[in-house]
Motif scaffolding. Sequence first.
Motif, PDB file in Angstrom:
ATOM      1  N   ALA A 159      -1.006   3.492  -5.004  1.00 34.15           N
ATOM      2  CA  ALA A 159      -0.570   2.392  -4.145  1.00 34.15           C
ATOM      3  C   ALA A 159      -1.498   2.235  -2.950  1.00 34.15           C
ATOM      4  O   ALA A 159      -1.837   1.114  -2.546  1.00 34.15           O
ATOM      5  N   ALA A 160      -1.920   3.354  -2.372  1.00 31.68           N
ATOM      6  CA  ALA A 160      -2.817   3.285  -1.214  1.00 31.68           C
ATOM      7  C   ALA A 160      -4.186   2.738  -1.601  1.00 31.68           C
ATOM      8  O   ALA A 160      -4.777   1.943  -0.868  1.00 31.68           O
ATOM      9  N   ARG A 161      -4.695   3.138  -2.745  1.00 30.89           N
ATOM     10  CA  ARG A 161      -6.010   2.666  -3.180  1.00 30.89           C
ATOM     11  C   ARG A 161      -5.982   1.185  -3.561  1.00 30.89           C
ATOM     12  O   ARG A 161      -6.902   0.437  -3.233  1.00 30.89           O
TER      13      ARG A 161
ATOM     14  N   GLY B  81       0.793  -1.221   0.000  1.00 31.94           N
ATOM     15  CA  GLY B  81       0.000   0.000   0.000  1.00 31.94           C
ATOM     16  C   GLY B  81       0.821   1.264   0.000  1.00 31.94           C
ATOM     17  O   GLY B  81       0.277   2.353   0.206  1.00 31.94           O
ATOM     18  N   GLN B  82       2.126   1.161  -0.238  1.00 34.72           N
ATOM     19  CA  GLN B  82       3.001   2.322  -0.201  1.00 34.72           C
ATOM     20  C   GLN B  82       3.986   2.266  -1.359  1.00 34.72           C
ATOM     21  O   GLN B  82       4.083   1.266  -2.079  1.00 34.72           O
ATOM     22  N   VAL B  83       4.720   3.362  -1.518  1.00 32.88           N
ATOM     23  CA  VAL B  83       5.727   3.478  -2.566  1.00 32.88           C
ATOM     24  C   VAL B  83       7.101   3.296  -1.931  1.00 32.88           C
ATOM     25  O   VAL B  83       7.456   4.006  -0.988  1.00 32.88           O
TER      26      VAL B  83
ATOM     27  N   ALA C  72      -1.287  -0.065 -10.469  1.00 33.57           N
ATOM     28  CA  ALA C  72      -1.334  -0.093  -9.008  1.00 33.57           C
ATOM     29  C   ALA C  72      -2.734   0.194  -8.488  1.00 33.57           C
ATOM     30  O   ALA C  72      -3.183  -0.413  -7.512  1.00 33.57           O
ATOM     31  N   ARG C  73      -3.445   1.091  -9.126  1.00 31.83           N
ATOM     32  CA  ARG C  73      -4.792   1.456  -8.676  1.00 31.83           C
ATOM     33  C   ARG C  73      -5.789   0.329  -8.891  1.00 31.83           C
ATOM     34  O   ARG C  73      -6.797   0.238  -8.180  1.00 31.83           O
ATOM     35  N   SER C  74      -5.527  -0.568  -9.835  1.00 27.43           N
ATOM     36  CA  SER C  74      -6.467  -1.647 -10.126  1.00 27.43           C
ATOM     37  C   SER C  74      -6.613  -2.615  -8.960  1.00 27.43           C
ATOM     38  O   SER C  74      -7.658  -3.256  -8.810  1.00 27.43           O
TER      39      SER C  74
END
Length: 290
Positions: A169-171, A58-60, A132-134
């Motif tokens: 990444a968070a989403r 969930g992070q970069v 990443a959002r998917s």
Amino acid sequence: MSAAEQRVGVGQETGSVVARLRERIRQLQAAPRRYLAVLRTGLDAVDALLPAGGLPLGQVVELCGEAASGRTSLALQAVASAHREARLCAWVDGPRELYPPAAAGLGVDLERLLIVRPQAPEQRIWAAVQLARSGAFTCVVLDLTRGVHSGGRPCRVALAEARKLADAAARGGGLLLLLTSPESPADGVVRLRTEARDGDGWSVEVVRSRQGGTGARAVLPWSTLYPALGLEGGGRLLDVAEDAEDGTEDFLREQAGALRNGLGILGQRPGRDAPLPPVRHGLDAAPPAH
């Protein structure tokens, strides 16, 4: 003390313990929720550098280093770790230099890896944001390093683009792993710097972390990254004497149009590389016997 008094004392002590447990449960429920999901690289020394025990989902996270510093291989180790758990991963190959057979040699399951190669350098970040959002991929690797197809220039990340990457990444809840060069770092929550040592190993250092652990470093032999090469005995990646002759055969790829262009005939193309036979020679030839 009578039996009745003993039962009363035990009851009071039990009630006190239950009351403390209820208060502790209430405090835990009122506290902000913390997600400790991580993706381990499979290298214990590297995972121990991070407070969560691995790369946080969930992070970069940024892997920053020069070429041949173990940067890409460390990212492939993380991808292979996700594949061992039957997860999907994606790799945005901006420089177009990812070699799938070498990735498979490090444990990457190519059937679970989506490789995206954007036509233009500015499309790299857009592709990584969408992947990443998917939420379909546990790990999305975005290669922002220099490459032959990008004009030899690293891709710089603007502040607005960095926010988009962090939001994606968070989403999606997966790990967004950035591969960067020292001259153009990005804005990852965690930044690990990889370096090739003067000896026979490489190092990983936490140079940025909002979770703590900055300054921690691990120095590892090359055999941790490439166990299949048999370097445990102290061998080096390149162990060739300066004056030694190279006994390896040259790699030549056969051209699809070789026969069409006449290269199958003594390696020459009649009329181009070699002169055509004189026409008179064919006319003066004796006719075939009947």
